[in-house]
Design a protein around this motif. Structure first.
Motif, mmCIF file in Angstrom:
data_model
loop_
_atom_site.group_PDB
_atom_site.id
_atom_site.type_symbol
_atom_site.label_atom_id
_atom_site.label_comp_id
_atom_site.label_asym_id
_atom_site.label_seq_id
_atom_site.Cartn_x
_atom_site.Cartn_y
_atom_site.Cartn_z
ATOM 1 N N THR A 158 0.933 -1.232 -0.200
ATOM 2 C CA THR A 158 0.074 0.011 -0.076
ATOM 3 C C THR A 158 0.484 1.137 -0.052
ATOM 4 O OG1 THR A 158 -0.154 -0.269 2.482
ATOM 5 C CG2 THR A 158 -1.914 -1.068 1.237
ATOM 6 N N SER A 159 2.051 1.261 0.411
ATOM 7 C CA SER A 159 3.179 2.300 0.470
ATOM 8 C C SER A 159 4.605 1.840 0.024
ATOM 9 C CB SER A 159 2.791 3.374 1.586
ATOM 10 O OG SER A 159 3.159 2.430 2.505
ATOM 11 N N ILE A 160 5.236 3.007 -0.284
ATOM 12 C CA ILE A 160 6.763 2.643 -0.742
ATOM 13 C C ILE A 160 7.391 3.953 -0.160
ATOM 14 C CG2 ILE A 160 8.490 2.116 -2.389
ATOM 15 C CD1 ILE A 160 6.406 0.687 -3.915
ATOM 16 N N SER A 161 8.512 3.909 0.262
ATOM 17 C CA SER A 161 9.339 5.302 0.558
ATOM 18 C C SER A 161 10.610 4.702 -0.442
ATOM 19 C CB SER A 161 9.502 5.319 1.978
ATOM 20 O OG SER A 161 10.143 4.109 2.507
ATOM 21 N N CYS A 162 11.208 5.878 -0.884
ATOM 22 C CA CYS A 162 12.523 5.755 -1.822
ATOM 23 C C CYS A 162 13.059 7.049 -1.946
ATOM 24 C CB CYS A 162 12.150 5.303 -3.186
ATOM 25 S SG CYS A 162 10.739 6.200 -4.056
ATOM 26 N N ASP A 163 14.347 6.927 -1.863
ATOM 27 C CA ASP A 163 15.238 8.029 -1.933
ATOM 28 C C ASP A 163 16.097 8.225 -3.187
ATOM 29 O OD1 ASP A 163 14.970 7.963 0.626
ATOM 30 O OD2 ASP A 163 16.863 7.828 1.354
ATOM 31 N N THR A 164 15.667 9.488 -3.846
ATOM 32 C CA THR A 164 16.326 10.063 -5.126
ATOM 33 C C THR A 164 18.005 10.147 -4.877
ATOM 34 O OG1 THR A 164 15.478 12.112 -4.865
ATOM 35 C CG2 THR A 164 14.195 10.497 -6.088
ATOM 36 N N HIS A 165 18.319 10.710 -3.648
ATOM 37 C CA HIS A 165 19.632 10.874 -3.611
ATOM 38 C C HIS A 165 20.703 9.718 -3.677
ATOM 39 C CE1 HIS A 165 21.151 10.181 0.544
ATOM 40 N NE2 HIS A 165 19.973 10.014 0.875
ATOM 41 N N LYS A 166 19.738 8.500 -3.431
ATOM 42 C CA LYS A 166 20.896 7.285 -3.302
ATOM 43 C C LYS A 166 20.874 6.837 -4.660
ATOM 44 C CE LYS A 166 20.052 6.283 1.336
ATOM 45 N NZ LYS A 166 19.033 7.298 2.063
ATOM 46 N N CYS B 156 20.708 7.903 -7.613
ATOM 47 C CA CYS B 156 19.782 8.631 -8.716
ATOM 48 C C CYS B 156 20.493 9.671 -8.896
ATOM 49 C CB CYS B 156 18.449 8.812 -8.035
ATOM 50 S SG CYS B 156 17.145 9.070 -9.432
ATOM 51 N N VAL B 157 21.745 9.666 -8.757
ATOM 52 C CA VAL B 157 22.592 11.096 -9.076
ATOM 53 C C VAL B 157 21.928 12.500 -8.622
ATOM 54 C CG1 VAL B 157 24.309 11.792 -10.647
ATOM 55 C CG2 VAL B 157 23.071 9.544 -10.980
ATOM 56 N N LEU B 158 21.422 12.579 -7.619
ATOM 57 C CA LEU B 158 20.616 13.991 -7.215
ATOM 58 C C LEU B 158 21.215 14.220 -6.002
ATOM 59 C CD1 LEU B 158 16.902 13.373 -8.108
ATOM 60 C CD2 LEU B 158 18.593 14.807 -9.448
ATOM 61 N N PHE B 159 21.028 15.594 -5.509
ATOM 62 C CA PHE B 159 21.247 16.169 -4.338
ATOM 63 C C PHE B 159 20.422 15.459 -3.165
ATOM 64 C CE2 PHE B 159 22.620 20.254 -6.753
ATOM 65 C CZ PHE B 159 23.946 20.094 -6.696
ATOM 66 N N ARG B 160 21.109 15.716 -1.970
ATOM 67 C CA ARG B 160 20.559 15.257 -0.719
ATOM 68 C C ARG B 160 19.385 16.008 -0.633
ATOM 69 N NH1 ARG B 160 22.167 11.730 2.877
ATOM 70 N NH2 ARG B 160 20.723 12.640 4.442
ATOM 71 N N ASN B 161 18.351 15.479 0.449
ATOM 72 C CA ASN B 161 17.124 16.076 0.888
ATOM 73 C C ASN B 161 16.124 15.999 -0.106
ATOM 74 O OD1 ASN B 161 18.285 16.449 3.401
ATOM 75 N ND2 ASN B 161 19.022 18.364 2.789
ATOM 76 N N LEU B 162 15.998 14.968 -0.878
ATOM 77 C CA LEU B 162 14.794 14.668 -1.863
ATOM 78 C C LEU B 162 14.474 13.407 -1.777
ATOM 79 C CD1 LEU B 162 12.911 16.040 -4.076
ATOM 80 C CD2 LEU B 162 14.344 15.530 -5.724
ATOM 81 N N ARG B 163 13.291 12.703 -1.645
ATOM 82 C CA ARG B 163 12.831 11.569 -1.568
ATOM 83 C C ARG B 163 11.466 11.729 -1.928
ATOM 84 N NH1 ARG B 163 17.215 13.327 1.867
ATOM 85 N NH2 ARG B 163 18.365 11.412 2.739
ATOM 86 N N CYS B 164 10.900 10.208 -1.957
ATOM 87 C CA CYS B 164 9.482 10.217 -2.378
ATOM 88 C C CYS B 164 8.707 9.283 -1.525
ATOM 89 C CB CYS B 164 9.456 9.620 -3.788
ATOM 90 S SG CYS B 164 9.767 10.845 -5.035
ATOM 91 N N ALA B 165 7.419 9.493 -1.114
ATOM 92 C CA ALA B 165 6.736 8.620 -0.320
ATOM 93 C C ALA B 165 5.299 8.425 -1.161
ATOM 94 C CB ALA B 165 6.231 9.189 1.035
#
Length: 367
Positions: A345-353, A355-364
């Motif tokens: 029903t839900s997933i958490s994932c980090d774009t900075h890991k 994914c070649v992006l700066f820190r402090n950006l993730r998705c829920a």
């Protein structure tokens, strides 16, 4: 056979009647108000004992030992020794964190006169040089998850320069930020098979400031959902290898949390998780992968448990989410771990890991 059963049944009924008569005779001598007060006190005590019992995963004897230890530590002579040792530890810690600081600078207040940009940049470069490790060498675990690419860095810097003063809290003013956020969550949602070609579109999602916030928001949602269903003390079931953010969520939102052991394969023990499910369980958690060992829990079996007992399932893919979504395309198919599974029903994932992006950006993501 029937006659024997009838005799046994009659004997049982007679025994019950005898007990009831005895109880009635015993309590007949007691004043009614005493019975009422005694019953109320007994109920309150039982509820209190139940709360104490369920307040922690630790066995009662370990909690009692902890209380005894706390009392001993509060004794003046013992406390003085602890404070002395704590002072040594604080000094050691202070020296350790400042050993690489050779700048001789530390600002306690605003300088009397302003600094020009050259001076500010010079100080920033000195501070940057305090880092002893080459974090971009790929040999630092848990801090930087991607190689530095000059073209990529230049691109990100230009984008940051454009939106440095944008405030996403005002989407009516910064419409571009709102649009980018919507695009991000749709793209990421589709990577995790949350599109209409699966079980319907991912209809509620967030770009967050970190993996911890993503997990916190998911757990808050499940706590509120449990409260609506009448569960006053919602409980989270997580593998013992799950991220510490789940413990933070339990603490912040006054939820209970139970840590399920893992097997020899370092995956959560599904049988133990099944045994731990109760009427207060509000969410089952699996990691894909987990932080301590990098193994992926059997999300498919966890999702089946969720479906069987009508309990939501959260998948924490903060560490390797943007690797595992491409594994199949690279010729390394994995067991399903995302919204392809009906129980997830839900997933958490980090774009900075990775994914070649700066820190402090993730998705829920929620389905």
């Amino acid at each position: 056979m029937r006659q024997s059963f009838g005799i046994v049944l009659d004997d049982g009924i007679m025994a019950i009647k005898s007990v009831l008569v005895s109880v009635d005779h015993t309590f007949r001598e007691i004043n009614p108000w005493k019975l009422v007060i005694g019953t109320a006190v007994s109920v309150i005590l039982l509820q209190r004992i139940q709360r104490i019992w369920r307040a922690s995963e630790q066995p009662i004897h370990l909690r009692l030992l902890g209380k005894v230890f706390s009392v001993i530590c509060s004794l003046p002579s013992i406390r003085k020794r602890f404070e002395k040792e704590l002072g040594y530890t604080q000094q050691k810690f202070f020296r350790e964190i400042h050993k690489c600081d050779n700048t001789g600078l530390f600002f306690f207040m605003l300088p009397e006169s302003g600094m020009d940009s050259v001076e500010i940049i010079s100080i920033a470069e000195q501070y940057d040089a305090m880092t002893e490790l080459n974090v971009l060498s790929g040999k630092v675990s848990g801090a930087v998850y991607t190689d530095q690419n000059s073209k990529q860095s230049d691109l990100l810097s230009k984008i940051f320069d454009i939106y440095a003063y944008a405030n996403p809290l005002h989407p009516d003013i910064f419409a571009g930020c709102r649009k980018m956020e919507a695009e991000i969550v749709h793209i990421v949602g589709n990577l995790f098979h949350g599109g209409s070609n699966c079980r319907g579109t991912v209809y509620l999602n967030h770009v967050t400031s970190g993996g911890t916030e993503s997990i916190l928001l998911a757990m808050l949602s499940y706590r509120n959902y449990a409260n609506v269903k009448g569960i006053s003390e919602p409980e989270i079931l997580v593998p013992i290898t799950a991220h510490a953010a789940f413990d933070k969520a339990a603490h912040l939102f006054r939820m209970r949390i139970r840590h399920i052991p893992v097997g020899n394969n370092q995956k959560v023990d599904i049988d133990k998780m099944k045994q731990a499910i109760s009427s207060d369980t509000c969410v089952l958690v699996g990691s894909a992968p987990n932080f301590p060992t990098g193994t992926m829990d059997d999300i498919e079996q966890i999702a089946q448990l969720g479906q069987k007992y009508n309990i939501p399932v959260h998948v924490d893919a903060c560490l390797g989410g943007f690797l595992i979504v491409f594994m199949e395309e690279c010729g390394y198919p994995l067991m399903p771990f995302d919204f392809r599974l009906s129980g997830v029903t839900s997933i958490s994932c980090d774009t900075h890991k990775v994914c070649v992006l700066f820190r402090n950006l993730r998705c829920a993501l929620y389905l």
